[in-house]
Design a protein around this motif. Structure first.
Motif, short mmCIF file in Angstrom:
data_model
loop_
_atom_site.label_atom_id
_atom_site.label_comp_id
_atom_site.label_asym_id
_atom_site.label_seq_id
_atom_site.Cartn_x
_atom_site.Cartn_y
_atom_site.Cartn_z
N CYS A 162 4.20 3.73 2.67
CA CYS A 162 3.51 4.97 3.03
C CYS A 162 2.03 4.64 3.21
O CYS A 162 1.59 3.51 2.94
CB CYS A 162 3.69 5.98 1.91
SG CYS A 162 3.00 5.34 0.35
N GLY A 201 -0.50 5.59 1.43
CA GLY A 201 -1.18 5.28 0.17
C GLY A 201 -0.92 3.86 -0.29
O GLY A 201 -1.80 3.18 -0.83
N VAL A 202 0.30 3.38 -0.08
CA VAL A 202 0.65 2.00 -0.46
C VAL A 202 -0.03 1.01 0.48
O VAL A 202 -0.59 0.00 0.05
CB VAL A 202 2.18 1.82 -0.46
CG1 VAL A 202 2.56 0.35 -0.50
CG2 VAL A 202 2.78 2.55 -1.66
N CYS A 260 -4.10 6.64 -4.58
CA CYS A 260 -3.76 7.31 -3.33
C CYS A 260 -4.51 8.65 -3.25
O CYS A 260 -4.52 9.41 -4.23
CB CYS A 260 -2.26 7.56 -3.25
SG CYS A 260 -1.81 8.51 -1.78
N VAL A 286 -2.65 11.52 -4.65
CA VAL A 286 -2.62 11.63 -6.12
C VAL A 286 -3.94 12.20 -6.60
O VAL A 286 -3.98 13.07 -7.50
CB VAL A 286 -2.34 10.24 -6.75
CG1 VAL A 286 -2.44 10.31 -8.27
CG2 VAL A 286 -0.97 9.72 -6.33
N THR A 331 3.96 13.16 -7.35
CA THR A 331 4.06 13.17 -5.88
C THR A 331 5.38 12.64 -5.34
O THR A 331 5.69 12.84 -4.17
CB THR A 331 2.93 12.30 -5.27
OG1 THR A 331 3.02 11.00 -5.83
CG2 THR A 331 1.58 12.90 -5.53
N THR A 332 6.14 11.92 -6.18
CA THR A 332 7.31 11.21 -5.64
C THR A 332 8.64 11.78 -6.13
O THR A 332 9.65 11.08 -6.11
CB THR A 332 7.23 9.72 -6.04
OG1 THR A 332 6.97 9.64 -7.44
CG2 THR A 332 6.13 9.01 -5.29
N CYS A 365 4.63 14.39 -2.00
CA CYS A 365 3.88 13.96 -0.82
C CYS A 365 4.78 13.85 0.42
O CYS A 365 6.00 13.80 0.31
CB CYS A 365 3.15 12.67 -1.11
SG CYS A 365 4.15 11.23 -0.80
N TYR A 366 4.11 13.80 1.55
CA TYR A 366 4.82 13.74 2.83
C TYR A 366 5.77 12.54 2.88
O TYR A 366 6.88 12.62 3.42
CB TYR A 366 3.81 13.63 4.00
CG TYR A 366 3.28 12.23 4.17
CD1 TYR A 366 2.28 11.73 3.34
CD2 TYR A 366 3.87 11.36 5.08
CE1 TYR A 366 1.85 10.42 3.44
CE2 TYR A 366 3.44 10.05 5.20
CZ TYR A 366 2.45 9.58 4.36
OH TYR A 366 2.06 8.28 4.45
#
Ligand code: SF4
Length: 318
Positions: free
Chosen positions: A27, A29-30, A111, A114, A179-180, A209-210
Protein backbone atom coordinates in the motif's frame (compact mmCIF):
# COMPACT_ATOMS: atom_id res chain seq x y z
CA UNK A 1 7.73 -31.78 9.27
CA UNK A 2 5.43 -31.98 6.28
CA UNK A 3 7.01 -31.58 2.85
CA UNK A 4 6.88 -28.10 1.37
CA UNK A 5 6.01 -27.61 -2.28
CA UNK A 6 9.25 -25.84 -3.07
CA UNK A 7 11.32 -28.74 -1.77
CA UNK A 8 9.89 -31.32 -4.16
CA UNK A 9 12.32 -30.94 -7.00
CA UNK A 10 11.17 -32.63 -10.20
CA UNK A 11 7.54 -32.96 -9.08
CA UNK A 12 5.86 -29.71 -10.06
CA UNK A 13 2.47 -29.23 -8.47
CA UNK A 14 0.89 -27.74 -11.57
CA UNK A 15 -2.49 -26.12 -11.17
CA UNK A 16 -4.65 -25.35 -14.16
CA UNK A 17 -5.23 -21.70 -13.40
CA UNK A 18 -3.98 -19.04 -11.02
CA UNK A 19 -5.99 -15.84 -10.58
CA UNK A 20 -4.05 -13.04 -8.95
CA UNK A 21 -6.11 -10.47 -7.04
CA UNK A 22 -5.77 -6.74 -7.59
CA UNK A 23 -5.24 -4.53 -5.72
CA UNK A 24 -2.70 -6.55 -3.75
CA UNK A 25 0.63 -6.05 -2.04
CA UNK A 26 2.32 -2.85 -0.96
CA UNK A 27 0.00 0.00 0.00
CA UNK A 28 1.08 3.64 -0.11
CA UNK A 29 2.00 3.67 3.59
CA UNK A 30 4.24 0.61 3.29
CA UNK A 31 5.87 1.90 0.11
CA UNK A 32 6.63 5.16 1.91
CA UNK A 33 8.02 3.40 5.00
CA UNK A 34 10.32 1.14 2.97
CA UNK A 35 11.42 4.10 0.85
CA UNK A 36 12.22 6.03 4.04
CA UNK A 37 14.57 3.30 5.29
CA UNK A 38 16.27 3.04 1.89
CA UNK A 39 16.59 6.83 1.58
CA UNK A 40 18.03 7.06 5.11
CA UNK A 41 20.59 4.36 4.29
CA UNK A 42 21.56 6.28 1.19
CA UNK A 43 21.73 9.62 2.96
CA UNK A 44 23.50 8.64 6.19
CA UNK A 45 25.01 5.29 5.25
CA UNK A 46 24.55 2.09 7.25
CA UNK A 47 23.63 1.35 9.85
CA UNK A 48 20.34 3.10 10.40
CA UNK A 49 18.18 1.92 13.28
CA UNK A 50 14.48 1.13 13.04
CA UNK A 51 12.25 0.82 16.09
CA UNK A 52 10.13 -2.36 15.59
CA UNK A 53 9.66 -4.00 12.21
CA UNK A 54 9.28 -1.20 9.69
CA UNK A 55 6.31 -3.16 8.26
CA UNK A 56 5.03 -6.56 9.29
CA UNK A 57 6.73 -8.66 6.64
CA UNK A 58 9.65 -11.01 7.21
CA UNK A 59 11.05 -10.77 3.69
CA UNK A 60 10.92 -6.96 3.58
CA UNK A 61 12.58 -6.70 6.99
CA UNK A 62 15.24 -9.23 5.96
CA UNK A 63 16.04 -7.36 2.75
CA UNK A 64 16.39 -4.05 4.58
CA UNK A 65 18.54 -5.68 7.27
CA UNK A 66 20.84 -6.97 4.53
CA UNK A 67 21.26 -3.39 3.32
CA UNK A 68 22.23 -2.14 6.79
CA UNK A 69 19.04 -1.49 8.75
CA UNK A 70 19.13 -2.65 12.35
CA UNK A 71 15.78 -3.40 13.94
CA UNK A 72 15.41 -2.78 17.67
CA UNK A 73 12.50 -3.04 20.06
CA UNK A 74 13.01 0.13 22.02
CA UNK A 75 14.56 3.57 21.70
CA UNK A 76 17.28 2.89 24.28
CA UNK A 77 18.71 0.12 22.06
CA UNK A 78 19.65 2.64 19.37
CA UNK A 79 22.97 4.50 19.65
CA UNK A 80 22.87 8.28 19.95
CA UNK A 81 24.95 8.91 16.83
CA UNK A 82 22.77 7.06 14.29
CA UNK A 83 19.33 7.89 12.85
CA UNK A 84 16.33 6.11 14.34
CA UNK A 85 13.25 5.45 12.21
CA UNK A 86 9.79 4.88 13.68
CA UNK A 87 7.82 2.14 11.92
CA UNK A 88 4.73 2.51 9.71
CA UNK A 89 2.42 1.42 12.54
CA UNK A 90 2.95 4.56 14.59
CA UNK A 91 4.16 5.19 18.11
CA UNK A 92 2.78 6.35 21.42
CA UNK A 93 3.85 9.87 22.47
CA UNK A 94 5.99 8.39 25.25
CA UNK A 95 8.28 6.87 22.60
CA UNK A 96 8.77 10.26 20.99
CA UNK A 97 9.58 11.73 24.41
CA UNK A 98 12.16 8.96 25.06
CA UNK A 99 13.88 9.65 21.75
CA UNK A 100 13.86 13.41 22.34
CA UNK A 101 15.35 12.97 25.81
CA UNK A 102 18.27 11.13 24.19
CA UNK A 103 18.49 13.77 21.44
CA UNK A 104 18.28 11.12 18.72
CA UNK A 105 17.83 12.08 15.07
CA UNK A 106 14.45 10.50 14.37
CA UNK A 107 12.54 9.97 11.15
CA UNK A 108 8.87 9.13 11.42
CA UNK A 109 7.65 6.50 8.95
CA UNK A 110 4.19 6.35 10.54
CA UNK A 111 1.62 5.98 7.77
CA UNK A 112 -0.31 9.26 7.35
CA UNK A 113 -3.55 7.29 7.67
CA UNK A 114 -2.46 6.03 11.10
CA UNK A 115 -1.45 9.56 12.06
CA UNK A 116 -5.00 10.64 11.15
CA UNK A 117 -6.41 8.18 13.71
CA UNK A 118 -3.94 9.48 16.32
CA UNK A 119 -5.24 13.01 15.66
CA UNK A 120 -8.83 11.84 16.09
CA UNK A 121 -7.91 10.16 19.38
CA UNK A 122 -6.35 13.36 20.71
CA UNK A 123 -9.28 15.50 19.58
CA UNK A 124 -11.96 13.24 21.08
CA UNK A 125 -9.98 12.96 24.34
CA UNK A 126 -9.61 16.76 24.51
CA UNK A 127 -13.38 17.07 24.10
CA UNK A 128 -13.95 14.76 27.07
CA UNK A 129 -15.00 11.59 25.25
CA UNK A 130 -14.35 8.07 26.46
CA UNK A 131 -12.84 6.25 23.49
CA UNK A 132 -13.67 2.74 22.39
CA UNK A 133 -10.81 1.49 20.25
CA UNK A 134 -11.65 -1.45 17.99
CA UNK A 135 -8.37 -3.23 17.40
CA UNK A 136 -6.08 -6.09 18.27
CA UNK A 137 -4.47 -6.19 21.70
CA UNK A 138 -0.69 -5.96 21.52
CA UNK A 139 -0.52 -4.92 17.85
CA UNK A 140 2.00 -2.11 17.30
CA UNK A 141 -0.62 0.17 15.77
CA UNK A 142 -3.07 -0.39 18.63
CA UNK A 143 -0.36 0.32 21.22
CA UNK A 144 0.62 3.54 19.46
CA UNK A 145 -2.91 4.88 18.96
CA UNK A 146 -4.13 3.94 22.44
CA UNK A 147 -1.05 5.65 23.84
CA UNK A 148 -2.36 9.01 22.60
CA UNK A 149 -5.07 9.03 25.26
CA UNK A 150 -4.48 6.06 27.57
CA UNK A 151 -6.75 7.36 30.33
CA UNK A 152 -9.75 7.51 27.96
CA UNK A 153 -9.21 4.29 25.95
CA UNK A 154 -11.22 1.06 26.09
CA UNK A 155 -10.12 -1.76 23.78
CA UNK A 156 -12.71 -4.02 22.17
CA UNK A 157 -11.88 -6.89 19.85
CA UNK A 158 -15.23 -8.62 19.44
CA UNK A 159 -18.96 -7.96 19.62
CA UNK A 160 -18.93 -9.78 22.97
CA UNK A 161 -16.43 -7.24 24.34
CA UNK A 162 -18.96 -4.45 23.78
CA UNK A 163 -21.27 -5.90 26.45
CA UNK A 164 -18.37 -5.92 28.93
CA UNK A 165 -17.51 -2.23 28.54
CA UNK A 166 -17.59 -0.34 31.81
CA UNK A 167 -18.15 3.32 30.95
CA UNK A 168 -20.08 5.64 33.25
CA UNK A 169 -23.57 6.48 31.93
CA UNK A 170 -22.94 10.24 31.95
CA UNK A 171 -19.88 10.00 29.67
CA UNK A 172 -19.74 10.89 25.99
CA UNK A 173 -18.52 7.90 23.97
CA UNK A 174 -16.73 7.81 20.61
CA UNK A 175 -15.09 4.98 18.71
CA UNK A 176 -11.98 4.61 16.56
CA UNK A 177 -10.61 1.59 14.73
CA UNK A 178 -7.30 0.08 13.77
CA UNK A 179 -6.70 0.74 10.07
CA UNK A 180 -6.33 -2.88 8.95
CA UNK A 181 -9.41 -4.55 10.42
CA UNK A 182 -11.93 -6.71 8.59
CA UNK A 183 -14.59 -4.41 7.16
CA UNK A 184 -17.56 -6.73 7.77
CA UNK A 185 -16.51 -7.87 11.24
CA UNK A 186 -15.89 -4.28 12.34
CA UNK A 187 -19.31 -3.21 11.04
CA UNK A 188 -20.86 -5.74 13.46
CA UNK A 189 -18.90 -4.33 16.40
CA UNK A 190 -19.85 -0.75 15.49
CA UNK A 191 -23.50 -1.78 15.26
CA UNK A 192 -23.30 -3.31 18.75
CA UNK A 193 -21.70 -0.11 20.06
CA UNK A 194 -24.46 2.01 18.53
CA UNK A 195 -27.09 -0.13 20.19
CA UNK A 196 -25.37 0.22 23.57
CA UNK A 197 -24.47 3.92 23.19
CA UNK A 198 -27.10 5.57 20.93
CA UNK A 199 -25.23 8.92 21.01
CA UNK A 200 -21.98 7.22 19.93
CA UNK A 201 -19.68 9.62 18.05
CA UNK A 202 -17.90 8.33 14.95
CA UNK A 203 -14.64 9.37 13.34
CA UNK A 204 -15.31 11.90 10.56
CA UNK A 205 -14.19 9.36 7.98
CA UNK A 206 -13.82 5.58 8.16
CA UNK A 207 -10.55 4.59 9.91
CA UNK A 208 -10.16 1.24 8.11
CA UNK A 209 -7.86 2.35 5.35
CA UNK A 210 -8.43 2.24 1.61
CA UNK A 211 -5.74 -0.43 1.15
CA UNK A 212 -7.21 -2.88 3.68
CA UNK A 213 -10.70 -2.26 2.29
CA UNK A 214 -9.65 -2.74 -1.35
CA UNK A 215 -7.61 -5.90 -0.72
CA UNK A 216 -10.52 -7.41 1.21
CA UNK A 217 -12.98 -6.46 -1.53
CA UNK A 218 -10.81 -8.13 -4.17
CA UNK A 219 -10.59 -11.34 -2.12
CA UNK A 220 -14.31 -11.29 -1.33
CA UNK A 221 -15.13 -11.18 -5.04
CA UNK A 222 -12.38 -13.51 -6.20
CA UNK A 223 -12.62 -16.26 -3.57
CA UNK A 224 -15.95 -17.77 -4.75
CA UNK A 225 -14.31 -18.50 -8.12
CA UNK A 226 -11.34 -20.34 -6.58
CA UNK A 227 -10.82 -23.77 -5.04
CA UNK A 228 -8.07 -22.39 -2.83
CA UNK A 229 -6.82 -18.92 -1.97
CA UNK A 230 -3.26 -18.23 -0.86
CA UNK A 231 -2.49 -14.99 0.96
CA UNK A 232 1.18 -14.11 0.78
CA UNK A 233 2.17 -12.31 3.97
CA UNK A 234 3.70 -12.76 7.39
CA UNK A 235 2.04 -14.17 10.49
CA UNK A 236 2.27 -10.86 12.36
CA UNK A 237 0.49 -8.94 9.58
CA UNK A 238 -2.99 -8.00 10.75
CA UNK A 239 -4.30 -7.20 7.28
CA UNK A 240 -2.99 -10.53 5.94
CA UNK A 241 -5.03 -12.45 8.51
CA UNK A 242 -8.10 -10.44 7.58
CA UNK A 243 -7.70 -11.53 3.94
CA UNK A 244 -7.64 -15.19 5.00
CA UNK A 245 -10.80 -14.61 7.05
CA UNK A 246 -12.58 -12.92 4.14
CA UNK A 247 -11.83 -15.87 1.85
CA UNK A 248 -12.89 -18.38 4.51
CA UNK A 249 -16.15 -16.50 5.04
CA UNK A 250 -16.77 -16.83 1.30
CA UNK A 251 -16.44 -20.62 1.76
CA UNK A 252 -13.02 -20.97 0.11
CA UNK A 253 -10.10 -22.73 1.78
CA UNK A 254 -7.43 -20.12 2.45
CA UNK A 255 -3.95 -20.07 3.95
CA UNK A 256 -1.44 -17.42 4.94
CA UNK A 257 2.04 -18.16 3.63
CA UNK A 258 5.32 -16.28 3.66
CA UNK A 259 6.45 -17.87 0.39
CA UNK A 260 6.52 -21.00 -1.76
CA UNK A 261 8.17 -23.13 0.93
CA UNK A 262 5.02 -22.87 3.06
CA UNK A 263 2.70 -24.35 0.42
CA UNK A 264 1.52 -27.81 1.45
CA UNK A 265 1.02 -30.29 -1.42
CA UNK A 266 -2.20 -31.55 0.15
CA UNK A 267 -3.75 -28.08 -0.19
CA UNK A 268 -3.48 -28.41 -3.97
CA UNK A 269 -5.22 -31.78 -4.28
CA UNK A 270 -8.31 -31.20 -6.39
CA UNK A 271 -7.62 -27.46 -6.64
CA UNK A 272 -7.68 -26.47 -10.28
CA UNK A 273 -8.12 -22.72 -9.76
CA UNK A 274 -5.97 -21.06 -7.10
CA UNK A 275 -6.35 -17.42 -6.11
CA UNK A 276 -3.27 -15.55 -4.91
CA UNK A 277 -3.01 -12.20 -3.20
CA UNK A 278 -0.49 -10.28 -1.13
CA UNK A 279 -1.13 -8.34 2.07
CA UNK A 280 -0.42 -4.61 2.23
CA UNK A 281 3.12 -5.29 3.46
CA UNK A 282 3.99 -7.96 0.89
CA UNK A 283 6.31 -7.13 -1.99
CA UNK A 284 5.16 -8.08 -5.50
CA UNK A 285 8.24 -10.28 -5.90
CA UNK A 286 6.99 -12.50 -3.07
CA UNK A 287 3.59 -12.88 -4.77
CA UNK A 288 5.22 -13.72 -8.08
CA UNK A 289 7.45 -16.34 -6.42
CA UNK A 290 4.31 -18.09 -5.18
CA UNK A 291 2.63 -17.89 -8.58
CA UNK A 292 5.73 -19.39 -10.22
CA UNK A 293 5.89 -22.19 -7.66
CA UNK A 294 2.33 -23.21 -8.51
CA UNK A 295 3.43 -23.77 -12.15
CA UNK A 296 0.03 -22.73 -13.48
CA UNK A 297 -1.28 -23.55 -16.93
CA UNK A 298 -2.44 -19.94 -17.16
CA UNK A 299 -2.33 -16.84 -15.00
CA UNK A 300 -5.05 -14.22 -14.93
CA UNK A 301 -5.59 -11.09 -12.88
CA UNK A 302 -8.85 -10.14 -11.25
CA UNK A 303 -9.04 -6.40 -10.63
CA UNK A 304 -11.75 -5.39 -8.16
CA UNK A 305 -10.93 -1.70 -8.01
CA UNK A 306 -8.22 0.68 -9.16
CA UNK A 307 -5.85 2.28 -6.68
CA UNK A 308 -3.85 5.44 -7.13
CA UNK A 309 -2.65 6.59 -3.71
CA UNK A 310 0.82 7.97 -3.00
CA UNK A 311 2.37 9.54 0.09
CA UNK A 312 5.39 11.85 -0.01
CA UNK A 313 8.56 11.15 1.95
CA UNK A 314 9.21 13.35 4.98
CA UNK A 315 10.83 16.68 4.01
CA UNK A 316 14.30 15.72 5.33
CA UNK A 317 14.47 12.79 2.89
CA UNK A 318 12.92 14.31 -0.21
S1 SF4 B 1 -2.41 -0.63 5.42
FE1 SF4 B 1 -3.34 1.41 5.28
S2 SF4 B 1 -2.90 2.39 7.24
FE2 SF4 B 1 -1.51 0.62 7.06
S3 SF4 B 1 0.33 1.44 6.15
FE3 SF4 B 1 -0.94 0.76 4.46
S4 SF4 B 1 -2.11 2.58 3.82
FE4 SF4 B 1 -1.27 2.98 5.84
Amino acid sequence: MRPALGSRAGSPAAVARVIVAAPRGFCAGVTRAVDIVEAALERWGPPVYVRKEIVHNRRVVGELAAKGAIFVDEVDQAPADRPLIFSAHGIAPTVRVDAASRQLRTIDATCPLVTKVHSEAKRFARQGYELVYIGHEGHDEAIGTMGEAPEAMHLVQTVEDVAKLDIAADKKVAYLTQTTLGVDETAGIIQALKERYPALASPPKEDICYAATNRQLAVKRLAPNCDLLLVVGSQNSSNAHRLVEVASEAGTAAHLIDGPADIRPEWLKGASTVGVTGSASTAEAAVQDVVAALRPGKVEEFQAVEENVFFNLPPELR
